[in-house]
Design an enzyme around this catalytic site. Structure first.
Site, PDB file in Angstrom:
ATOM      1  N   THR A   1       0.846  -1.214   0.000  1.00 27.52           N
ATOM      2  CA  THR A   1       0.000   0.000   0.000  1.00 27.52           C
ATOM      3  C   THR A   1       0.873   1.252   0.000  1.00 27.52           C
ATOM      4  OG1 THR A   1      -1.963  -0.893   1.039  1.00 27.52           O
ATOM      5  CG2 THR A   1      -1.423   1.334   1.647  1.00 27.52           C
TER       6      THR A   1
ATOM      7  N   ARG B   1     -15.296  -5.189   0.691  1.00 22.94           N
ATOM      8  CA  ARG B   1     -14.619  -4.766   1.932  1.00 22.94           C
ATOM      9  C   ARG B   1     -13.898  -3.417   1.719  1.00 22.94           C
ATOM     10  NH1 ARG B   1      -8.960  -3.564   3.187  1.00 22.94           N
ATOM     11  NH2 ARG B   1      -8.625  -4.012   5.367  1.00 22.94           N
ATOM     12  N   VAL B   2     -14.054  -2.526   2.648  1.00 27.32           N
ATOM     13  CA  VAL B   2     -13.355  -1.241   2.582  1.00 27.32           C
ATOM     14  C   VAL B   2     -12.440  -1.142   3.792  1.00 27.32           C
ATOM     15  CG1 VAL B   2     -13.621   1.267   2.642  1.00 27.32           C
ATOM     16  CG2 VAL B   2     -15.211  -0.126   1.298  1.00 27.32           C
ATOM     17  N   GLY B   3     -11.195  -0.795   3.552  1.00 30.77           N
ATOM     18  CA  GLY B   3     -10.223  -0.700   4.635  1.00 30.77           C
ATOM     19  C   GLY B   3     -10.135   0.697   5.216  1.00 30.77           C
ATOM     20  N   ASP B   4      -9.029   0.975   5.862  1.00 28.60           N
ATOM     21  CA  ASP B   4      -8.825   2.269   6.531  1.00 28.60           C
ATOM     22  C   ASP B   4      -8.383   3.367   5.568  1.00 28.60           C
ATOM     23  OD1 ASP B   4      -6.405   0.780   6.168  1.00 28.60           O
ATOM     24  OD2 ASP B   4      -5.380   2.297   7.367  1.00 28.60           O
TER      25      ASP B   4
ATOM     26  N   THR C   1      -0.537   2.544   6.942  1.00 25.94           N
ATOM     27  CA  THR C   1      -0.597   1.277   6.223  1.00 25.94           C
ATOM     28  C   THR C   1      -0.601   0.142   7.234  1.00 25.94           C
ATOM     29  OG1 THR C   1       0.576  -0.186   4.688  1.00 25.94           O
ATOM     30  CG2 THR C   1       1.929   1.350   5.923  1.00 25.94           C
ATOM     31  N   GLY C   2      -1.320  -0.920   6.920  1.00 27.76           N
ATOM     32  CA  GLY C   2      -1.402  -2.044   7.852  1.00 27.76           C
ATOM     33  C   GLY C   2      -2.791  -2.643   7.791  1.00 27.76           C
TER      34      GLY C   2
ATOM     35  N   GLY D   1      -6.293  -2.713   7.918  1.00 22.92           N
ATOM     36  CA  GLY D   1      -7.222  -1.594   7.902  1.00 22.92           C
ATOM     37  C   GLY D   1      -8.227  -1.612   9.038  1.00 22.92           C
TER      38      GLY D   1
HETATM   39  N1  ASP Z   1      -4.397  -0.565   5.096  1.00 20.82           N
HETATM   40  C1  ASP Z   1      -4.693  -1.307   3.908  1.00 20.82           C
HETATM   41  C2  ASP Z   1      -6.064  -1.928   4.054  1.00 20.82           C
HETATM   42  O1  ASP Z   1      -6.350  -2.507   5.080  1.00 20.82           O
HETATM   43  C3  ASP Z   1      -3.709  -2.392   3.605  1.00 20.82           C
HETATM   44  C4  ASP Z   1      -2.251  -2.023   3.674  1.00 20.82           C
HETATM   45  O2  ASP Z   1      -1.902  -0.988   4.227  1.00 20.82           O
HETATM   46  O3  ASP Z   1      -1.405  -2.767   3.152  1.00 20.82           O
HETATM   47  O4  ASP Z   1      -6.812  -1.881   3.123  1.00 20.82           O
END
Ligand code: ASP
Length: 309
Positions: free
Chosen positions: A177, A205-208, A228-229, A231
């Site tokens: 990301t 699905r929607v992340g952060d 990043t991480g 979500g």
């Molecule tokens: N934060 C992103 C999500 O959960 C994934 C990522 O940062 O690699 O969609």
């Protein structure tokens, strides 16, 4: 006019041993360096922080090394669905898009939502229709799908699990990301984050990343953050806003706030991820609970540095 600018970009967080093993570290470093050099030129000429983060995020989206735009990870049906957001620290204006397909640069669409709509977030088909109105280029599905992603997705399908792009490194894990934060010569802050999400995620699905305050935040009075991480963990802790609150209410520096934010993420939800932060003085900071993170920065018009830490 302030006399200096700052710029930071990241290419995701996770276990990065595989990148070193495969010898692809240099490719990432080169990619970050070139984008930062071009970002420097934009900001040196007096470009805005908002333009700089959009520009850098779009360049990272175009590079298939990263999990955003071209090279995004695949969902449970083997499809690409992307999320992105951008925020202007001057007036807290924000634009976000979620679960979108076909749009070459999701961050450009998020910027159009900010500039040309009365909304903060558009999703799915409505977002795509809006992209047409904004004359943004669309690409066929196979533009986004790269071979390493298909291998990564097949692995995940076998175990039925979802995972971070860089997590639990198999030979196929080498992407991430992306995000950018900047402070321009006028002292304005901005942040952008863009992603394909997590591997084998549920459809819809929607992340952060597109959630203001979770995966992205910018306020001239405090700082600009891109995360990043996992979500879900950043959504539940509203982590980017939490970091800005550490600066606002506790007068922390960028580094203190990044560190405190990651400590909070771990303490509350045993979270896995990382953040890049630039504060209103232009100081750059990073924090991550994953073993690694890919990022680069130019602090207060200084030297360009890149790190795969
Ligand atoms: N934060 C992103 C999500 O959960 C994934 C990522 O940062 O690699 O969609």
């Amino acid at each position: 006019m302030a006399e200096h600018f700052s710029l930071m970009i990241h290419g995701g967080a996770g276990a990065l041993e595989h990148i070193r093993r495969e010898g692809s570290e240099a490719g990432f470093m080169q990619s970050l360096k070139v984008i930062l050099q071009d970002g420097r030129q934009l900001l040196e000429k007096g470009g805005t922080a908002l333009d700089a983060v959009e520009y850098c995020a779009a360049r990272l989206e175009d590079d298939p090394l990263y999990n955003a735009g071209r090279g995004s990870v695949l969902n449970e049906y083997g499809e690409v669905e992307m999320d992105a957001a951008i925020m202007d620290g001057q007036d807290l204006a924000a634009g976000a898009v979620a679960a979108i397909t076909s749009i070459k640069n999701p961050i450009a669409l998020a910027r159009c939502v900010l500039d040309q709509s009365e909304h903060v977030m558009l999703i799915g088909k409505g977002a795509k229709e809006f992209a047409k109105l904004c004359n943004l280029p669309a690409m066929p599905d196979d533009y986004f799908v790269v071979e390493s992603r298909v291998r990564q997705w097949r692995e995940a399908q076998k175990t039925g699990g979802m995972m971070l792009d860089h997590e639990d490194a198999g030979p196929q894990r080498k992407l991430g990301t992306i995000g950018a934060v900047a402070r321009d010569l006028k002292g304005n802050l901005a942040a952008a984050t863009s992603t394909g999400g997590i591997v084998n995620k549920r459809w819809g699905r929607v992340g952060d990343s597109p959630i203001i305050g979770a995966g992205v935040f910018a306020d001239n009075q405090t700082c600009a953050v891109s995360a990043t991480g996992y979500g879900e963990q950043f959504q539940r802790t509203v982590l980017s806003k939490m970091i800005a609150d550490f600066v606002y209410f506790k007068q922390m520096t960028a580094q203190e706030a990044a560190t405190a934010g990651i400590e909070y993420l771990v303490e509350k939800v045993n979270g896995l991820g990382g953040v890049i932060v630039i504060d209103r003085q232009g100081y750059c900071a990073v924090g991550h609970s994953t073993s690694g993170m890919i990022y680069g920065w130019i602090e207060r018009s200084g030297e360009l540095c890149c790190k795969l830490a």
